[in-house]
Write a protein that holds these residues in place. Structure first.
Motif, PDB file in Angstrom:
ATOM      1  N   TRP A   3       0.814  -1.109  -0.058  1.00 16.11           N
ATOM      2  CA  TRP A   3       0.064   0.024   0.008  1.00 16.11           C
ATOM      3  C   TRP A   3       0.892   0.988   0.018  1.00 16.11           C
ATOM      4  O   TRP A   3       1.948   1.244   0.501  1.00 16.11           O
ATOM      5  N   THR A   4       0.275   2.289  -0.639  1.00 19.29           N
ATOM      6  CA  THR A   4       1.093   3.494  -0.631  1.00 19.29           C
ATOM      7  C   THR A   4       0.815   4.060   0.802  1.00 19.29           C
ATOM      8  O   THR A   4      -0.009   3.835   1.566  1.00 19.29           O
ATOM      9  N   ASP A   5       1.859   5.060   0.967  1.00 19.27           N
ATOM     10  CA  ASP A   5       1.632   5.909   2.231  1.00 19.27           C
ATOM     11  C   ASP A   5       0.275   6.793   2.363  1.00 19.27           C
ATOM     12  O   ASP A   5      -0.125   6.685   3.487  1.00 19.27           O
ATOM     13  N   GLU A   6      -0.151   7.270   1.094  1.00 19.63           N
ATOM     14  CA  GLU A   6      -1.265   8.037   1.162  1.00 19.63           C
ATOM     15  C   GLU A   6      -2.686   7.133   1.314  1.00 19.63           C
ATOM     16  O   GLU A   6      -3.542   7.534   2.283  1.00 19.63           O
ATOM     17  N   GLU A   7      -2.444   5.654   0.994  1.00 18.42           N
ATOM     18  CA  GLU A   7      -3.495   4.864   1.171  1.00 18.42           C
ATOM     19  C   GLU A   7      -3.578   4.379   2.759  1.00 18.42           C
ATOM     20  O   GLU A   7      -4.740   4.414   3.471  1.00 18.42           O
ATOM     21  N   LEU A   8      -2.476   4.304   3.477  1.00 21.67           N
ATOM     22  CA  LEU A   8      -2.481   4.015   4.832  1.00 21.67           C
ATOM     23  C   LEU A   8      -2.749   4.995   5.535  1.00 21.67           C
ATOM     24  O   LEU A   8      -3.688   4.762   6.633  1.00 21.67           O
ATOM     25  N   GLU A   9      -2.339   6.120   5.294  1.00 25.30           N
ATOM     26  CA  GLU A   9      -2.806   7.438   5.878  1.00 25.30           C
ATOM     27  C   GLU A   9      -4.398   7.596   5.814  1.00 25.30           C
ATOM     28  O   GLU A   9      -4.922   8.178   6.820  1.00 25.30           O
ATOM     29  N   GLY A  10      -4.778   7.244   4.757  1.00 24.37           N
ATOM     30  CA  GLY A  10      -6.314   7.307   4.768  1.00 24.37           C
ATOM     31  C   GLY A  10      -7.063   6.479   5.532  1.00 24.37           C
ATOM     32  O   GLY A  10      -8.263   6.961   5.985  1.00 24.37           O
ATOM     33  N   TRP A  11      -6.455   5.308   5.727  1.00 27.21           N
ATOM     34  CA  TRP A  11      -7.057   4.318   6.535  1.00 27.21           C
ATOM     35  C   TRP A  11      -7.042   4.483   8.229  1.00 27.21           C
ATOM     36  O   TRP A  11      -7.811   4.230   9.040  1.00 27.21           O
ATOM     37  N   ILE A  12      -5.850   4.847   8.486  1.00 24.24           N
ATOM     38  CA  ILE A  12      -5.457   4.856   9.723  1.00 24.24           C
ATOM     39  C   ILE A  12      -5.124   6.380  10.359  1.00 24.24           C
ATOM     40  O   ILE A  12      -4.906   6.566  11.781  1.00 24.24           O
ATOM     41  N   GLY A  13      -4.864   7.178   9.694  1.00 24.59           N
ATOM     42  CA  GLY A  13      -4.645   8.722  10.040  1.00 24.59           C
ATOM     43  C   GLY A  13      -3.172   8.765  10.386  1.00 24.59           C
ATOM     44  O   GLY A  13      -2.220   7.747   9.885  1.00 24.59           O
ATOM     45  N   THR A  14      -2.781   9.731  10.804  1.00 22.21           N
ATOM     46  CA  THR A  14      -1.483  10.006  11.482  1.00 22.21           C
ATOM     47  C   THR A  14      -1.569  10.617  12.760  1.00 22.21           C
ATOM     48  O   THR A  14      -2.650  11.584  13.144  1.00 22.21           O
ATOM     49  N   LEU A  15      -0.751  10.188  13.566  1.00 19.16           N
ATOM     50  CA  LEU A  15      -0.843  10.671  15.094  1.00 19.16           C
ATOM     51  C   LEU A  15       0.742  10.493  15.230  1.00 19.16           C
ATOM     52  O   LEU A  15       1.402   9.494  15.168  1.00 19.16           O
ATOM     53  N   ASP A  16       1.340  11.705  16.299  1.00 15.67           N
ATOM     54  CA  ASP A  16       2.278  11.491  16.645  1.00 15.67           C
ATOM     55  C   ASP A  16       2.707  10.168  17.499  1.00 15.67           C
ATOM     56  O   ASP A  16       1.519   9.991  18.401  1.00 15.67           O
ATOM     57  N   PRO A  17       3.677   9.593  17.346  1.00 17.48           N
ATOM     58  CA  PRO A  17       3.823   8.319  18.379  1.00 17.48           C
ATOM     59  C   PRO A  17       3.686   8.696  19.883  1.00 17.48           C
ATOM     60  O   PRO A  17       2.969   7.824  20.665  1.00 17.48           O
ATOM     61  N   ALA A  18       4.158   9.624  20.319  1.00 16.29           N
ATOM     62  CA  ALA A  18       4.240   9.945  21.649  1.00 16.29           C
ATOM     63  C   ALA A  18       2.921  10.628  22.085  1.00 16.29           C
ATOM     64  O   ALA A  18       2.292  10.094  23.156  1.00 16.29           O
ATOM     65  N   ARG A  19       2.139  11.108  21.218  1.00 15.19           N
ATOM     66  CA  ARG A  19       0.659  11.321  21.650  1.00 15.19           C
ATOM     67  C   ARG A  19       0.141  10.290  21.634  1.00 15.19           C
ATOM     68  O   ARG A  19      -1.020  10.083  22.628  1.00 15.19           O
TER      69      ARG A  19
END
Length: 58
Positions: A3-19
């Motif tokens: 999967w592309t980074d864009e596809e993964l981001e669309g499915w799971i979003g982005t969030l800082d690991p510490a957060r």
């Protein structure tokens, strides 16, 4: 299949690991405090301004 980074981001979003770690610590702690220790926390009552990225499902 990759999967592309864009596809993964669309499915799971982005969030800082510490957060993400902070959120993963706060909610179970609030749950166990409430149900095992009898300490009430507003965190489990509904949406939290402290964690706006968390969706509350009643």
């Amino acid at each position: 299949m990759g999967w592309t980074d864009e596809e993964l981001e669309g499915w799971i979003g982005t969030l800082d690991p510490a957060r993400a770690t902070r959120i993963q610590q706060a909610y179970p702690l609030a749950f166990f405090d409430r149900h095992l220790r009898g300490i009430r926390s507003r965190l489990l009552d509904g949406p939290s301004r402290a964690f706006p990225e968390v969706r509350y499902l009643p």
